[in-house]
Write a protein that holds these residues in place. Structure first.
Motif, PDB file in Angstrom:
ATOM      1  N   GLY A  99       0.852  -1.171   0.000  1.00 34.02           N
ATOM      2  CA  GLY A  99       0.000   0.000   0.000  1.00 34.02           C
ATOM      3  C   GLY A  99       0.896   1.231   0.000  1.00 34.02           C
ATOM      4  N   VAL A 100       0.464   2.273  -0.682  1.00 32.09           N
ATOM      5  CA  VAL A 100       1.265   3.481  -0.853  1.00 32.09           C
ATOM      6  C   VAL A 100       0.618   4.625  -0.084  1.00 32.09           C
ATOM      7  N   ASP A 101       1.432   5.357   0.703  1.00 35.35           N
ATOM      8  CA  ASP A 101       0.882   6.538   1.358  1.00 35.35           C
ATOM      9  C   ASP A 101       1.272   7.785   0.572  1.00 35.35           C
ATOM     10  N   THR A 102       0.764   8.908   0.996  1.00 29.62           N
ATOM     11  CA  THR A 102       0.946  10.140   0.225  1.00 29.62           C
ATOM     12  C   THR A 102       2.411  10.563   0.121  1.00 29.62           C
ATOM     13  N   ASP A 103       3.225  10.240   1.145  1.00 32.89           N
ATOM     14  CA  ASP A 103       4.646  10.592   1.078  1.00 32.89           C
ATOM     15  C   ASP A 103       5.310   9.913  -0.118  1.00 32.89           C
ATOM     16  N   ASP A 104       5.084   8.601  -0.260  1.00 32.28           N
ATOM     17  CA  ASP A 104       5.680   7.868  -1.388  1.00 32.28           C
ATOM     18  C   ASP A 104       5.024   8.244  -2.710  1.00 32.28           C
ATOM     19  N   TRP A 105       3.735   8.552  -2.673  1.00 31.85           N
ATOM     20  CA  TRP A 105       3.010   8.897  -3.885  1.00 31.85           C
ATOM     21  C   TRP A 105       3.582  10.162  -4.519  1.00 31.85           C
ATOM     22  N   GLU A 139      -3.170   8.368   8.249  1.00 26.60           N
ATOM     23  CA  GLU A 139      -4.235   7.369   8.243  1.00 26.60           C
ATOM     24  C   GLU A 139      -3.693   5.957   8.028  1.00 26.60           C
ATOM     25  N   HIS A 140      -2.424   5.829   7.700  1.00 24.61           N
ATOM     26  CA  HIS A 140      -1.830   4.522   7.417  1.00 24.61           C
ATOM     27  C   HIS A 140      -0.956   4.010   8.560  1.00 24.61           C
ATOM     28  N   ARG A 141      -1.000   4.643   9.689  1.00 22.59           N
ATOM     29  CA  ARG A 141      -0.106   4.253  10.762  1.00 22.59           C
ATOM     30  C   ARG A 141      -0.584   2.993  11.482  1.00 22.59           C
ATOM     31  N   PRO A 142       0.236   2.444  12.335  1.00 24.82           N
ATOM     32  CA  PRO A 142       0.251   1.106  12.868  1.00 24.82           C
ATOM     33  C   PRO A 142      -0.985   0.237  13.046  1.00 24.82           C
ATOM     34  N   ARG A 143      -2.150   0.731  13.318  1.00 21.41           N
ATOM     35  CA  ARG A 143      -3.258  -0.185  13.589  1.00 21.41           C
ATOM     36  C   ARG A 143      -3.439  -1.201  12.467  1.00 21.41           C
ATOM     37  N   SER A 144      -3.886  -2.386  12.812  1.00 19.53           N
ATOM     38  CA  SER A 144      -4.075  -3.451  11.827  1.00 19.53           C
ATOM     39  C   SER A 144      -4.997  -3.007  10.701  1.00 19.53           C
ATOM     40  N   GLY A 145      -4.624  -3.384   9.496  1.00 16.86           N
ATOM     41  CA  GLY A 145      -5.429  -3.051   8.335  1.00 16.86           C
ATOM     42  C   GLY A 145      -5.105  -1.700   7.749  1.00 16.86           C
ATOM     43  N   ARG A 146      -4.171  -0.975   8.353  1.00 19.65           N
ATOM     44  CA  ARG A 146      -3.819   0.353   7.867  1.00 19.65           C
ATOM     45  C   ARG A 146      -2.750   0.285   6.781  1.00 19.65           C
ATOM     46  N   ARG A 147      -1.989  -0.773   6.763  1.00 14.45           N
ATOM     47  CA  ARG A 147      -0.923  -0.923   5.773  1.00 14.45           C
ATOM     48  C   ARG A 147      -1.202  -2.181   4.959  1.00 14.45           C
ATOM     49  N   PHE A 148      -0.458  -2.343   3.899  1.00 15.95           N
ATOM     50  CA  PHE A 148      -0.578  -3.555   3.094  1.00 15.95           C
ATOM     51  C   PHE A 148       0.819  -3.913   2.638  1.00 15.95           C
ATOM     52  N   ALA A 208      -7.396  -7.399 -15.544  1.00 14.19           N
ATOM     53  CA  ALA A 208      -7.770  -6.799 -14.260  1.00 14.19           C
ATOM     54  C   ALA A 208      -6.780  -7.140 -13.149  1.00 14.19           C
ATOM     55  N   LEU A 209      -6.187  -8.344 -13.189  1.00 11.96           N
ATOM     56  CA  LEU A 209      -5.306  -8.762 -12.105  1.00 11.96           C
ATOM     57  C   LEU A 209      -3.822  -8.723 -12.455  1.00 11.96           C
ATOM     58  N   LEU A 210      -3.493  -8.918 -13.707  1.00 18.24           N
ATOM     59  CA  LEU A 210      -2.076  -8.976 -14.090  1.00 18.24           C
ATOM     60  C   LEU A 210      -1.652  -7.827 -14.995  1.00 18.24           C
ATOM     61  N   GLY A 211      -2.566  -6.951 -15.344  1.00 10.48           N
ATOM     62  CA  GLY A 211      -2.266  -5.916 -16.318  1.00 10.48           C
ATOM     63  C   GLY A 211      -1.977  -4.550 -15.731  1.00 10.48           C
ATOM     64  N   TRP A 212      -1.448  -4.481 -14.530  1.00 10.81           N
ATOM     65  CA  TRP A 212      -1.161  -3.189 -13.916  1.00 10.81           C
ATOM     66  C   TRP A 212       0.121  -3.239 -13.097  1.00 10.81           C
ATOM     67  N   ASP A 213       0.689  -2.040 -12.918  1.00  8.09           N
ATOM     68  CA  ASP A 213       1.842  -1.844 -12.030  1.00  8.09           C
ATOM     69  C   ASP A 213       1.409  -1.129 -10.753  1.00  8.09           C
ATOM     70  N   VAL A 214       0.399  -0.260 -10.893  1.00  8.38           N
ATOM     71  CA  VAL A 214      -0.159   0.489  -9.769  1.00  8.38           C
ATOM     72  C   VAL A 214      -1.672   0.314  -9.828  1.00  8.38           C
ATOM     73  N   LEU A 215      -2.243  -0.062  -8.698  1.00  3.21           N
ATOM     74  CA  LEU A 215      -3.686  -0.262  -8.596  1.00  3.21           C
ATOM     75  C   LEU A 215      -4.273   0.925  -7.829  1.00  3.21           C
ATOM     76  N   VAL A 263      -1.985   0.749  -4.513  1.00  2.29           N
ATOM     77  CA  VAL A 263      -1.184  -0.430  -4.195  1.00  2.29           C
ATOM     78  C   VAL A 263      -0.222  -0.574  -5.354  1.00  2.29           C
ATOM     79  N   SER A 264       1.052  -0.820  -5.036  1.00  3.42           N
ATOM     80  CA  SER A 264       2.073  -0.824  -6.081  1.00  3.42           C
ATOM     81  C   SER A 264       3.119  -1.906  -5.831  1.00  3.42           C
ATOM     82  N   TYR A 265       3.720  -2.375  -6.916  1.00  2.00           N
ATOM     83  CA  TYR A 265       4.860  -3.284  -6.799  1.00  2.00           C
ATOM     84  C   TYR A 265       6.101  -2.474  -6.446  1.00  2.00           C
TER      85      TYR A 265
END
Length: 191
Positions: free
Chosen positions: A7-13, A45-54, A79-86, A188-190
């Motif tokens: 999962g990507v947060d705004t800093d990395d985005w 919004e992506h900090r430690p609690r479960s489900g906040r990161r991927f 839909a599943l294999l044709g992307w680099d960023v979802l 979500v990104s590789y």
């Protein structure tokens, strides 16, 4: 080392060394198509609690999963294999951006809505068990499939999923990635 799906947060985005060039090219392409801009949510919004990161490490053979996606004539492969960023947006089809991604050039943006529909179809086909982790912030999917939980689930709820754990793993990864993108509103990104 290896390939991760995260999962990507705004800093990395917006980071020039991370996905900043992708974010800039996406903004331009969405404006060109008269579509609303995409805004990545605040990193707090992506900090430690479960489900906040991927985070999932893609460390299993993917041949069976790729073959299963290609065999379906319903757009599953794209839909599943044709992307680099979802992205958690509705797109008519993938957007190809003139910038390199971590593994491809150019970068292809996919819709989490389309990925979710395709992944749900595979989850139903494979009869994925209910016990697969819903949140994947600490390599939870990797641990579940590599540990005793998968074997225990196969004994209680056998099905097509238990005949090829590698394929089931990737079906679960794509299902949870799409769910995460839509639930958190983040890419979500590789990496």
């Amino acid at each position: 080392m290896g390939i991760y799906l995260v999962g990507v947060d705004t800093d990395d985005w917006h980071e020039e060394e991370a996905l900043g060039p992708v974010a800039d090219a996406l903004r331009t392409e969405l404006a060109r198509r008269d579509l609303p801009p995409y805004t990545c949510p605040d990193p707090a919004e992506h900090r430690p609690r479960s489900g906040r990161r991927f985070e999932v490490k893609l460390n299993r053979p993917m041949d069976g999963f790729g073959r299963l996606c290609r065999e379906r004539a319903d757009g599953t492969e794209e839909a599943l294999l044709g992307w680099d960023v979802l992205l958690p947006v509705d797109l008519e089809g993938p957007l190809v951006l003139p910038v390199p991604s971590a593994y491809n050039d150019p970068t292809t943006i996919g819709s989490a809505l389309h990925a979710l529909a395709a992944a749900r179809g595979l989850a139903e086909l494979l009869q994925l068990p209910a016990g697969i982790p819903r949140h994947c912030d600490r390599l939870d999917l990797n641990a579940w499939f590599a540990g005793p939980a998968a074997a225990e689930a196969a004994a209680v709820a056998p099905g097509p999923w238990s005949e090829d754990l590698d394929t089931a793993f990737y079906a679960a990864v794509h299902l949870r990635a799409a769910e995460h993108a839509l639930r958190r509103g983040c890419p979500v990104s590789y990496t």
